[in-house]
Scaffold this motif. Structure first.
Motif, PDB file in Angstrom:
ATOM      1  N   PHE A  18       5.350  64.276   7.790  1.00 31.80           N
ATOM      2  CA  PHE A  18       4.533  63.681   8.865  1.00 31.80           C
ATOM      3  C   PHE A  18       3.509  62.714   8.262  1.00 31.80           C
ATOM      4  N   VAL A  19       2.908  63.124   7.132  1.00 29.25           N
ATOM      5  CA  VAL A  19       1.910  62.262   6.483  1.00 29.25           C
ATOM      6  C   VAL A  19       2.558  60.947   6.032  1.00 29.25           C
ATOM      7  N   GLY A  22       3.163  58.903   9.090  1.00 24.53           N
ATOM      8  CA  GLY A  22       1.865  58.421   9.593  1.00 24.53           C
ATOM      9  C   GLY A  22       1.255  57.357   8.701  1.00 24.53           C
ATOM     10  N   LEU A  26       3.729  54.950  11.553  1.00 22.63           N
ATOM     11  CA  LEU A  26       2.929  55.121  12.774  1.00 22.63           C
ATOM     12  C   LEU A  26       1.438  55.151  12.428  1.00 22.63           C
ATOM     13  N   TYR A  27       0.990  54.155  11.641  1.00 27.99           N
ATOM     14  CA  TYR A  27      -0.390  54.170  11.139  1.00 27.99           C
ATOM     15  C   TYR A  27      -1.373  53.426  12.029  1.00 27.99           C
ATOM     16  N   GLU A  28      -0.839  52.516  12.876  1.00 32.48           N
ATOM     17  CA  GLU A  28      -1.756  51.679  13.655  1.00 32.48           C
ATOM     18  C   GLU A  28      -2.428  52.480  14.759  1.00 32.48           C
ATOM     19  N   SER A  29      -3.753  52.640  14.641  1.00 31.32           N
ATOM     20  CA  SER A  29      -4.496  53.422  15.630  1.00 31.32           C
ATOM     21  C   SER A  29      -5.298  52.485  16.528  1.00 31.32           C
TER      22      SER A  29
END
Lengths: 98, 234
Positions: A18-19, A22, A26-29
């Protein structure tokens, strides 16, 4: 119990995967809360300066450092939860025996 | 959904800390009835797993993103008190190490993602399982996961909206904005919670047999025993 230990080990591997996802994909927050606040010019400033703001290591602006930080943090969280859990279980055992 | 410092008014900070402190106190008193020695590795694993899962941000609508909470899974698998403590560990370390959520907003963040995100799904899950005599496990998990996320978002919207003028706009804007966006990730949360329980029943029943929730529901869950679940009597 051995089965459970093995399951926990594999579960931790999944957490580390998952890390990786992420960190690389899927890092863009861009959360609703932040978007609306930015639109209205509201600035949130944390009182306590975090050592690793935005999940990065200051001075190491690369993705591998973030990956390492994420993985180490996950292991630390596991250890902290394990320690707290053990403590609670110990208190429970004491209260049952006394 | 992590509220930083500077967004909430002093009154909301105080009220949310007081309410959360009550839940913390009750949880620390009750947790010894839920958490035994054998369950500790499972608690630690789920805490680490959902900490990591919260690092993955999924695109939602209008260019915004959201992440899974994991609260429903924590509440259902670990029980409400242990689940709340697990979520508190995640939120506290996110706040102190990464600045994800403010220390003044920790009470609000735990109230939203811990109390609404963990305890409400547990209550809904138990209610639906009892009402359907264990026949609707996936539905119970889905409803818990979905409503837990949406309620957490609604609470966050209320806290922000009631913090006018600190946050500049009222609940008529903040609540719908938070609820709409988080209902989408709520669907994902519900599906993940249901899928995780189904997966554990079929492949890791020894993990579920440690869960205080599943132990207490042993009567209703006899119907899913065909899936390989054996409940240890507590």
């Amino acid at each position: 119990m051995k089965n459970l230990d093995r399951s926990v080990f594999y579960g931790l591997i999944i957490a580390l995967v998952f890390v990786v996802i992420g960190t690389f994909f899927l890092y863009e927050s861009n959360e609703t809360l932040d978007v609306v606040a930015e639109h209205l010019g509201v600035v949130g400033e944390n009182i306590i300066a975090a050592p690793f703001p935005e999940y990065t290591i200051p001075g190491f602006d690369n993705v591998w450092a973030s990956l390492a930080l994420g993985m180490i943090s996950t292991i630390i969280i596991f250890a902290v939860a394990y320690g707290i859990g053990k403590l609670i279980a110990k208190i429970r055992t004491k209260s049952v025996t006394s | 959904m992590h509220i930083p410092d500077g967004f909430l008014s002093p009154e909301i900070i105080l009220v949310t800390y007081v309410i959360t402190a009550i839940f913390w106190a009750v949880s620390f008193r009750r947790v010894k009835f839920e958490l035994d020695e054998k369950m500790v590795p499972l608690m630690a694993l789920l805490t680490a797993l959902f900490f990591a899962a919260q690092m993955m941000n999924y695109p939602v609508v209008g260019g915004t993103t959201a992440h899974l909470l994991g609260g429903a899974s924590l509440g259902i698998l670990l029980g409400p008190s242990t689940g709340l403590i697990s979520m508190t560990i995640i939120l506290l370390l996110q706040c102190l190490l990464f600045g994800d959520g403010g220390i003044t907003a920790l009470g609000a963040n735990v109230l939203n993602m811990g109390v609404a995100g963990v305890i409400i799904p547990y209550i809904l899950f138990v209610f639906i399982i009892r009402a359907t005599k264990g026949k609707r496990l996936f539905l119970a998990a889905f409803v818990g996961g979905f409503l837990g996320d949406v309620l957490a978002a609604v609470l966050a919207g209320l806290e922000l909206g009631l913090s006018v003028p600190t946050f500049l706009y009222g609940i008529s804007i903040s609540v719908p904005a938070m609820a709409t966006h988080h209902s989408i990730i709520g669907i994902a949360e519900g599906l993940v919670t249901g899928a995780l329980l189904k997966l554990l029943i079929s492949s890791k029943p020894e993990m579920l047999s440690l869960s205080p929730t599943f132990k207490s529901l042993s009567l209703e869950l006899k119907t899913v025993k065909e899936g390989g679940l054996t409940i240890e009597k507590s």
